[in-house]
Design a protein around this motif. Structure first.
Motif, mmCIF file in Angstrom:
data_model
loop_
_atom_site.group_PDB
_atom_site.id
_atom_site.type_symbol
_atom_site.label_atom_id
_atom_site.label_comp_id
_atom_site.label_asym_id
_atom_site.label_seq_id
_atom_site.Cartn_x
_atom_site.Cartn_y
_atom_site.Cartn_z
ATOM 1 N N LYS A 80 -10.328 -1.584 -9.126
ATOM 2 C CA LYS A 80 -8.952 -1.901 -8.222
ATOM 3 C C LYS A 80 -7.735 -2.174 -9.024
ATOM 4 O O LYS A 80 -6.515 -1.844 -8.654
ATOM 5 N N GLU B 259 -2.181 6.926 -5.395
ATOM 6 C CA GLU B 259 -2.201 5.839 -4.153
ATOM 7 C C GLU B 259 -3.243 6.338 -3.052
ATOM 8 O O GLU B 259 -3.684 5.570 -2.527
ATOM 9 N N SER C 117 -6.408 4.893 -4.415
ATOM 10 C CA SER C 117 -6.355 3.410 -4.313
ATOM 11 C C SER C 117 -6.723 3.237 -2.918
ATOM 12 O O SER C 117 -7.419 2.215 -2.841
ATOM 13 N N THR C 118 -6.072 3.543 -1.944
ATOM 14 C CA THR C 118 -6.347 3.608 -0.608
ATOM 15 C C THR C 118 -7.846 3.783 -0.061
ATOM 16 O O THR C 118 -8.404 2.831 0.419
ATOM 17 N N ARG D 298 -9.501 0.788 -1.878
ATOM 18 C CA ARG D 298 -9.518 -0.471 -1.281
ATOM 19 C C ARG D 298 -10.191 -0.461 0.388
ATOM 20 O O ARG D 298 -11.094 -1.236 0.676
#
Ligand code: ADP
Ligand code: MG
Lengths: 382, 148
Positions: free
Chosen positions: A188, A222, A225-226, A229
């Protein structure tokens, strides 16, 4: 076994006057008690200190004493330093209460050697209820005690081995969990660093096309990344809800980016896919949504830049259907076969065995993706 | 116009702190300090005035971010928002913090979080929607998003 006959003084029996009174010399029971291989004694509680008044040969063989050495003495000469105090206490209590008692007790022979004595003592009273004797039998249970101790030791060894192994496994699991958290944390942070590097680089660039290119790259990173997460926020890291992802993506690209002129319409059923499909599915959705935002509303015929973008997700029988639509300029006449975005979508679709369909929605574009999403065995992704 | 925020950054990773500072300033706010350890953070808290402190859980001296949040809470100087890749390490009571921005956050996610926090700090409760990736603490959930 020592079968040597113990010498018995001629008047030995007469030392046991009280017994004599009750049973008589010719009594076959008395003869049997004298001859049995079971060690037996009789004590007289009416005399001072409850002395032995009768001991059979088996008792003398077991303990190694001569008859005259034991008659007239209290039994406690059989006890020694390693005799259990608690067992002695049990005997004392039973004698005081004139009750039966059966106890395993460590006793000492004349030569100092020890044996485990399964001792049974019982009070004998006459018809008038007057206590006359205590009758005691002794059985050498050293062998049984040895094997009991061995079994206990084996059991303890086994239990300890199981405990040790359990501790080892728990420690290994703990180490693995810690490692997983560590790796997750690092992934992360690294994703955050990659985005940061791209953003920093973009700040230094004035050329609009180059900036746009970095923006597209940032959006793709991103999206990853999402996914990451969301995946590690959920309770089950092996399942991924594409609808939750789409909601985050739309709020990020439409609402949060200040594109207030674009309305989003979401029609999202919860769509759960295995974790290994999360990244390709998320990247496809990202490509389709960013395409609509970038291309559909730019050169609207009437000059306005407003419009609608819609995302629908449903999960009919073993399939996951994703539909991204807009009411923009449409793609008619676009030759996009070789552009990178298109190639990315097609390759990811192939990886997922998915079908992609571009429709002219007049106005605008509708893209439908159908992904086979058979129920997977849990734990596949671990 | 709502008054911009003064922000303290408590983050051990220089790259992330640098970029966070740029984004905060581009959004019209100011950064009053950057600390990489709990000691530095305490000193920064004592010597600066910030509205919001973005606090990472893991700092150069270990998982001390929660202690930093507690210190800030005791001093009553600013409000805390955790910013961490490890949201599960945050205690249930959040040490008095508003909430957490989970890493990795997106640029737009961070910008909308800043807008949300600006509204929440200056004119509570915030009017805009809770941004993706932003989780409120149970205490702030009650006062800032009572219906959710
Ligand atoms: N939703 C859409 N509406 C209008 N045009 C589109 C849409 N999606 C894609 N296109 C067209 O297809 C082209 C190829 O798309 P893509 O491969 O994603 O490349 P890029 O987005 O980098 O231009 C775009 O340049 C655009 O002209
Ligand atoms: Mg594209």
């Amino acid at each position: 076994m020592d079968w040597k006959r113990t010498r018995e003084p001629a008047d030995a029996w007469h030392m046991t006057d009280d017994l004599h009174v009750e049973h008589g010399k010719g009594d076959p029971f008395a003869a049997a008690i004298r001859a049995t291989r079971m060690s037996m004694i009789i004590t007289d509680p009416r005399q001072q200190d409850n002395p032995i008044v009768f001991a059979n040969d088996a008792f003398l063989r077991l303990t190694g004493y001569e008859r005259q050495e034991v008659i007239g003495r209290n039994c406690r000469f059989l006890q020694g330093p390693k005799t259990d105090k608690e067992a002695i206490g049990q005997l004392r209590k039973a004698i005081e209460e004139v009750a039966d008692v059966s106890v395993d007790i460590l006793n000492y022979r004349k030569d100092g050697s020890t044996f485990w004595n399964a001792l049974y003592i019982s009070p004998v009273s006459n018809d008038r209820g007057e206590l006359l004797f205590y009758f005691a039998s002794q059985l050498d249970v050293s062998d049984r005690k040895r094997s009991e101790r061995r079994i206990t030791a084996d059991k303890e060894r086994f239990e300890k081995a199981v405990q040790d192994r359990t501790r080892e496994l728990e420690a290994a699991l703990e180490a693995q969990t810690t490692l997983l958290h560590e790796v997750d944390h690092r992934v992360k942070n690294n994703l955050q660093m990659i985005s940061s590097l791209i953003l920093m680089q973009r700040r230094t660039i004035t050329d609009e096309a180059a900036r746009q290119s970095l923006t597209t790259t940032l959006e793709r990173i991103e999206a990853l990344s999402t996914v990451h997460r969301r995946l590690y926020q959920s309770k089950d890291v092996s399942r991924f809800d594409v609808s939750d992802f789409a909601r985050d993506l739309i709020s990020d690209l439409v609402t949060a980016s200040g594109r207030t002129h674009i309305n989003s319409r979401l029609d999202l059923e919860p769509v759960i896919i295995p974790a290994e499909k999360a990244t390709p599915v998320a990247l496809i959705v990202n490509e389709l949504v960013t395409n609509a935002l970038k291309h559909a509303f730019k050169e609207h015929p009437d000059g306005a830049t407003a419009g609608h973008i819609g995302v629908r997700m449903s999960q009919p029988d073993g399939h996951l259907n994703i539909e991204v639509s807009d009411d923009g300029v449409g793609m008619a006449g676009t030759v996009a076969e070789t552009s990178f975005g298109m190639r990315l979508i097609k390759s990811l679709a192939r990886q997922l065995h998915a079908e992609v369909e571009w429709d002219d929605a007049a106005p605008g574009t509708r893209v439908v993706i159908s992904i086979p999403n058979e129920p997977q065995h849990r734990g596949n992704a671990s | 116009m709502i008054e911009p925020l003064k922000v303290l950054i408590v983050e051990d990773e220089a790259l992330l702190a640098m970029e966070l500072e740029s984004l905060v300033e581009e959004a019209g706010h100011s950064v009053v300090g950057w600390a990489t350890s709990s000691d530095e953070a305490r000193r920064a808290v004592d010597t600066t005035e910030a509205d919001i402190a973005f606090v990472d859980i893991h700092l150069t001296d270990g998982p001390t971010g929660v202690d930093v949040a507690r210190y800030i809470g005791e001093k009553k100087k600013s409000m805390v928002v955790f910013m961490t890749a490890n949201p599960k390490r945050i205690p249930d009571h959040f040490a008095g913090a508003i909430g957490v921005i989970a890493k990795p956050y997106t640029m737009n996610g961070l910008l909308s979080s800043l807008r949300y926090l600006q509204e929440g700090v200056r004119r509570p409760p915030p009017k805009s929607a809770l941004p993706a990736g932003f989780t409120l603490s149970p205490a702030f959930q009650i006062v800032w998003a009572p219906t959710a």
